[in-house]
Write a protein that holds these residues in place. Sequence first.
Motif, PDB file in Angstrom:
ATOM      1  N   UNK A   1       5.661   3.127  -5.097  1.00 39.09           N
ATOM      2  CA  UNK A   1       6.975   3.130  -5.723  1.00 39.09           C
ATOM      3  C   UNK A   1       7.712   1.828  -5.521  1.00 39.09           C
ATOM      4  N   UNK A   2       7.568   1.233  -4.326  1.00 42.21           N
ATOM      5  CA  UNK A   2       8.179  -0.077  -4.098  1.00 42.21           C
ATOM      6  C   UNK A   2       7.463  -1.158  -4.900  1.00 42.21           C
ATOM      7  N   UNK A   3       6.142  -1.009  -5.058  1.00 47.76           N
ATOM      8  CA  UNK A   3       5.367  -2.011  -5.785  1.00 47.76           C
ATOM      9  C   UNK A   3       5.729  -2.017  -7.276  1.00 47.76           C
ATOM     10  N   UNK A   4       5.916  -0.848  -7.897  1.00 43.55           N
ATOM     11  CA  UNK A   4       6.261  -0.847  -9.323  1.00 43.55           C
ATOM     12  C   UNK A   4       7.627  -1.478  -9.544  1.00 43.55           C
ATOM     13  N   UNK A   5       8.552  -1.321  -8.592  1.00 43.36           N
ATOM     14  CA  UNK A   5       9.867  -1.952  -8.722  1.00 43.36           C
ATOM     15  C   UNK A   5       9.746  -3.475  -8.648  1.00 43.36           C
ATOM     16  N   UNK A   6       8.987  -3.961  -7.672  1.00 39.18           N
ATOM     17  CA  UNK A   6       8.825  -5.406  -7.532  1.00 39.18           C
ATOM     18  C   UNK A   6       8.044  -5.986  -8.701  1.00 39.18           C
ATOM     19  N   UNK A   7       7.030  -5.261  -9.169  1.00 43.82           N
ATOM     20  CA  UNK A   7       6.256  -5.749 -10.317  1.00 43.82           C
ATOM     21  C   UNK A   7       7.142  -5.897 -11.551  1.00 43.82           C
ATOM     22  N   UNK A   8       7.973  -4.889 -11.814  1.00 46.34           N
ATOM     23  CA  UNK A   8       8.851  -4.947 -12.992  1.00 46.34           C
ATOM     24  C   UNK A   8       9.839  -6.096 -12.879  1.00 46.34           C
ATOM     25  N   UNK A   9      10.318  -6.368 -11.659  1.00 49.94           N
ATOM     26  CA  UNK A   9      11.277  -7.445 -11.460  1.00 49.94           C
ATOM     27  C   UNK A   9      10.630  -8.823 -11.586  1.00 49.94           C
ATOM     28  N   UNK A  10       9.418  -8.959 -11.082  1.00 51.49           N
ATOM     29  CA  UNK A  10       8.774 -10.269 -11.014  1.00 51.49           C
ATOM     30  C   UNK A  10       7.952 -10.607 -12.253  1.00 51.49           C
ATOM     31  N   UNK A  11       7.361  -9.577 -12.882  1.00 54.68           N
ATOM     32  CA  UNK A  11       6.457  -9.809 -14.008  1.00 54.68           C
ATOM     33  C   UNK A  11       7.036  -9.364 -15.345  1.00 54.68           C
ATOM     34  N   UNK A  12       7.829  -8.293 -15.347  1.00 53.98           N
ATOM     35  CA  UNK A  12       8.270  -7.727 -16.611  1.00 53.98           C
ATOM     36  C   UNK A  12       7.096  -7.160 -17.384  1.00 53.98           C
TER      37      UNK A  12
END
Length: 282
Positions: free
Chosen positions: A142-153
Amino acid sequence: MSNRSAGHGARSTVRPHDETGRQGPIRTFLRTTDGIAIDSVYDPGPSVYEAPSDAPRPPSRDLVFVVAHGFTGDVDRPHVRRVAAVLRGRGAVVTFSFRGHGRSGGRSTVGDKEVLDLAAAVDWARRLGHARVVTVGFSMGGSVVLRHAALYGGTDAVVSVSAPARWYYRGTAPMRRLHWLVTRPEGRLVGRYGLRTRIHHRDWNPVPLSPVQAVPRIAPTPLLIVHGDRDGYFPLDHPRMLAEAAGDHAELWVEPGMGHAENAADDALMARIGDWAVSAAG
């Protein structure tokens, strides 16, 4: 398991569907940008005739869910397969084992470099021909999907279940046990041989963007934050902090009686999450 041995055994199995000509399940190893082999599975969505009777609309051909499991999970764990089976009623599903988990190579960094694993899985989902991608993560995932969306879009909707808002939280007994597992040599031995999880011995350097720092950067991508009111790992101040930081573009579901992550997310909740994602992704 070394990265080389994981990649050396990679194989894909493709089985066409007679009626539709679509591919059947595929299992292969993906390669991350830092060279880690990631064990991954693709399940095509059902035909209209295979869709669950309770689905509010027919399954989407162009939608794919990319599922990011929690710490010590892997692509073959029963709770991960159950989550994938429910979501498959709404679209195709990509599942994978994070680095250091299951048959994937490398060692777990407990949420840091795992963003590269998710990026490889999302890229694969796009290359398989899906126009819309929804990431669904649990706990560490869950933390990874948040960071992925923020960093990669590049995703069309994001669902974060049972995620922490901030790093180094030790306020509950399960989290104190987890920190022992990650930070102590004897804990990492338990992780390797007892939990099939190989954990990296190095500390984060630099410390990665935290979930609460990531969520403001996700807008305008739709974001769903799901948390149980009986979560033994992260109390309710975590999802509330995430929702507040996200602002108006996020939706928060606090689930009565729910515990932590995949094991606590029953089929009815996963069906609701799937229906939300189909609508939110456009």
